[in-house]
Design an enzyme around this catalytic site. Structure first.
Site, mmCIF file in Angstrom:
data_model
loop_
_atom_site.group_PDB
_atom_site.id
_atom_site.type_symbol
_atom_site.label_atom_id
_atom_site.label_comp_id
_atom_site.label_asym_id
_atom_site.label_seq_id
_atom_site.Cartn_x
_atom_site.Cartn_y
_atom_site.Cartn_z
ATOM 1 N N ASP A 50 -0.586 -4.852 -1.880
ATOM 2 C CA ASP A 50 -1.347 -6.096 -1.926
ATOM 3 C C ASP A 50 -0.834 -7.086 -0.891
ATOM 4 O O ASP A 50 -1.625 -7.740 -0.195
ATOM 5 C CB ASP A 50 -1.254 -6.706 -3.325
ATOM 6 C CG ASP A 50 -1.996 -5.897 -4.366
ATOM 7 O OD1 ASP A 50 -1.421 -5.640 -5.442
ATOM 8 O OD2 ASP A 50 -3.144 -5.499 -4.111
ATOM 9 N N HIS A 64 1.196 0.033 -13.203
ATOM 10 C CA HIS A 64 0.607 1.083 -12.371
ATOM 11 C C HIS A 64 1.015 2.472 -12.847
ATOM 12 O O HIS A 64 1.014 3.428 -12.070
ATOM 13 C CB HIS A 64 1.012 0.901 -10.910
ATOM 14 C CG HIS A 64 0.551 -0.385 -10.331
ATOM 15 N ND1 HIS A 64 1.345 -1.510 -10.298
ATOM 16 C CD2 HIS A 64 -0.635 -0.749 -9.791
ATOM 17 C CE1 HIS A 64 0.668 -2.503 -9.745
ATOM 18 N NE2 HIS A 64 -0.528 -2.068 -9.429
ATOM 19 N N ASP A 72 3.698 13.383 3.213
ATOM 20 C CA ASP A 72 2.551 13.338 4.131
ATOM 21 C C ASP A 72 2.740 12.357 5.286
ATOM 22 O O ASP A 72 1.775 12.014 5.964
ATOM 23 C CB ASP A 72 1.279 12.989 3.361
ATOM 24 C CG ASP A 72 1.288 11.570 2.812
ATOM 25 O OD1 ASP A 72 0.231 11.123 2.353
ATOM 26 O OD2 ASP A 72 2.353 10.923 2.841
ATOM 27 N N SER A 81 1.637 2.541 4.744
ATOM 28 C CA SER A 81 1.968 2.802 6.157
ATOM 29 C C SER A 81 0.825 2.370 7.063
ATOM 30 O O SER A 81 1.051 1.790 8.136
ATOM 31 C CB SER A 81 2.285 4.285 6.360
ATOM 32 O OG SER A 81 1.192 5.103 5.959
ATOM 33 N N ASP A 139 15.337 8.360 7.736
ATOM 34 C CA ASP A 139 14.061 7.943 7.177
ATOM 35 C C ASP A 139 12.918 8.428 8.070
ATOM 36 O O ASP A 139 12.978 8.265 9.298
ATOM 37 C CB ASP A 139 14.025 6.419 7.071
ATOM 38 C CG ASP A 139 12.686 5.906 6.597
ATOM 39 O OD1 ASP A 139 12.384 6.091 5.407
ATOM 40 O OD2 ASP A 139 11.938 5.348 7.426
ATOM 41 N N PRO A 140 11.862 9.019 7.497
ATOM 42 C CA PRO A 140 10.780 9.561 8.325
ATOM 43 C C PRO A 140 10.047 8.486 9.123
ATOM 44 O O PRO A 140 9.667 8.715 10.283
ATOM 45 C CB PRO A 140 9.850 10.232 7.308
ATOM 46 C CG PRO A 140 10.199 9.639 5.989
ATOM 47 C CD PRO A 140 11.651 9.311 6.061
#
Length: 583
Positions: free
Chosen positions: A115, A224, A406, A449, A561-562
């Site tokens: 948000d 959530h 992903d 992302s 970290d990707p």
């Protein structure tokens, strides 16, 4: 375990069909179905009154669409189940409201990463267009100790409804945007919510999101479907309410003689019998402490699909502001989610339609690049995209440790989207180029992302459009880089050191700032060193933002970290291209 039973048609149509059902029941509400926006019936007659907008994921009904109406929200935007609405839908809602508004717009934002990011993008775009708009974050959750909170901070829970009601009432009275913002902030500062869950929820077509033993309850459960802060054995309603009130009282420093407003929110599956008992216990125990509950609201307000549980929200009434808060809460509203209000009579008139807001065709603003720089920019973008596509599987492998596996695929979609549209880019005008890249990020990536990259390039585009001429092109890019970074820090809430792509972007930017006057070869060498040092430093670092913030096992944190690795990769591709460029 098989998927649980739900009364749905297609999962992808659930939100749209639910909103349609709401507006069939209350036909005065205006539904913009393509954008999942609900508008107040008086939206076209509120020119001189501040408009109030709020939004969030679906699955929390009646929040947010159920609180649209005179004296509450002017417009709501609903996302998919448990997902923030995309910024383009928020922008459309803002534009609908702005067409009939001169007094300003207040946007109420639940304090969740998605948000914050998507509303942040829409707010920046609105401000760039000259719309008088401001925002307030609602973050009154007190169920997680401050030392255990992630970078995003406290969550926004049922207290959002009180903020909406107070702000909406003040707007209906004709108060100024600055005054409404003042009282909205005061309400958040004097509010606290605590949550206890008896069962998990299930998204339609799926199993329960986590297992909870029959003799356990979840303390500090979110809205959530996420598990809570801790678990404890089931106790009587009296004991559980006492436990919740203790934490709320400590957060608000409640003492005998205080006056409060109380909200009891049902997660969705708790019986009305039990909800009545919780309400009874709450008021009785507050009275026993000498704390007077001047207003009590109880019902289904901000739900969590089919979860059983309860929120207790308390608004402490400062003596000086008590009367204005109570008058605002008592003011009439026809929003259907507020008890006793109805829009059941169909309208006999035909509403004039809003014009569909097309993407603004930006003028050619800001700096203009010559042929040499156009060739360099084109090549940099090509190389950056190619580098990201080549590491898709490695990024996915890194992401499987603490995400959903992903990251590489998501960034590949972004890179391929850029490649497919390069023929249409205005490389001579960097502001237009970055805005187009921002649009592609939002359309192809999705999630946090996509919002981060969209916000990064949107802010960069805005800054470049304001720079008319500067002979030092390195300064131009350094300043734009820093402005874009500051924007994603502001709205995303992560900081350098939180194990995100900021751990690469920030040192690269800082190095560029320090080396503005250095020879190009030195700039390139130092930026590359800072970039990869930042990337490698994410190994063994505790994540404090994103999904990885909820992963506690150290085993999964021993690789880079990707997102940081991806950023280091495309930065390397860009600077190496500049280094080897020959026209």
């Amino acid at each position: 375990m098989a998927a649980l039973k739900h009364l749905v048609n297609k999962i992808d149509d659930a939100v749209a069909e639910s909103l349609s059902g709401l507006c069939c029941t209350y036909p005065q509400l205006e539904l913009q179905l393509d954008h999942k926006i609900v508008l107040s019936p008086d939206i076209r007659n509120q020119k001189d009154k501040v408009a109030v907008i709020c939004g969030g994921g679906s699955g929390h009904e009646p929040f947010v669409a159920g609180f649209v109406g005179t004296g509450m929200l002017t417009a709501s935007i609903s996302g998919s189940i448990f997902a923030s609405p995309p910024s383009k839908h928020i922008t459309h809602a803002i534009n609908c409201v702005a067409q009939n508004n001169t007094a300003g717009i207040l946007v109420i934002v639940p304090n969740y990463t998605g948000d914050c990011l998507n509303f942040g993008i829409a707010l920046e775009k609105a401000k760039q267009m000259g719309i008088n708009i401001t925002e307030i974050m609602v973050n009154e959750d007190c169920s997680i100790p401050k030392k255990e909170q992630s970078s995003i901070g406290k969550r926004g829970l049922t207290g959002m409804i009180l903020v909406i009601k107070i702000a909406g009432a003040l707007a209906e009275r004709g108060e100024s945007l600055s005054k409404i913002l003042k009282y909205a902030k005061l309400s958040v500062e004097n509010m606290a919510t605590y949550a206890v869950g008896l069962s998990a929820c299930s998204i339609p077509g799926q199993e329960y999101m986590f297992e909870l033993a029959s003799d356990e309850i979840e303390i500090g459960m979110g809205i959530h479907g996420e598990a809570g802060y801790e678990r404890m054995k089931i106790k009587s309603a009296s004991e559980i309410v006492a436990f919740m009130l203790q934490h709320i009282s400590e957060e608000l420093n409640l003492i005998s003689g205080n006056n409060v407003v109380v909200v009891i929110n049902n997660f969705g599956a708790l019986s009305q019998l039990e909800q009545g008992i919780v309400t009874h216990e709450t008021i009785k125990q507050l009275n026993n402490k000498g704390i007077q509950s001047l207003r009590v609201y109880s019902g289904l307000l901000v739900t969590s699909l089919n979860s059983a549980g309860i929120h207790i929200t308390i608004l402490k009434l400062p003596e000086y502001y008590k009367d204005i808060f109570l008058r605002c809460l008592d003011d009439s509203t026809n929003a259907p989610g507020w008890p006793g209000r109805s829009y059941s009579v169909p309208l006999a008139i035909t509403r004039p339609p809003f014009n569909e807001i097309e993407k603004e065709k930006l003028d050619k603003l800001g700096i203009h690049l010559n042929h040499r720089y156009v060739s360099l920019m084109t090549l940099c973008l090509q190389k950056a995209c190619k580098s990201i596509i080549e590491i898709e599987e490695y990024l996915n492998e890194l992401d499987r440790s603490c995400g959903d596996g992903d990251c590489g695929t998501t960034l590949k979609r972004f890179a391929m989207g850029i490649q497919e549209n390069m023929a249409n880019f205005s490389f001579a005008y960097p502001s237009l180029l970055l805005q187009k890249i921002a649009d592609i990020a939002e359309e192809t990536m999705g999630g946090s992302s996509g919002a981060l990259y969209c916000l990064f390039f949107t802010t960069g585009a805005k800054e470049l459009s304001l720079i008319e001429k500067n002979t030092n092109i390195t300064w131009v890019w350094s300043y734009t880089f820093r402005s874009a970074l500051d924007s994603i820090i502001k709205y995303g809430k992560a900081k350098p050191g939180d194990r995100t792509m900021l751990d690469v972007l920030d040192p690269a930017c800082e190095t560029l700032e320090k080396c503005i006057t250095a020879p190009l070869a030195d700039i390139i060498e130092n930026v590359l060193i800072a970039t990869w040092e930042g990337c490698n430093a994410t190994k063994d670092k505790k994540a404090r933002a994103g999904r990885a913030a909820y992963v506690k096992q150290e085993y999964y944190m021993q690789r880079v970290d990707p997102g940081a690795y991806a950023a280091a990769t495309w930065i390397t591709a860009v600077v190496e291209t500049i280094k080897n460029f020959k026209e």
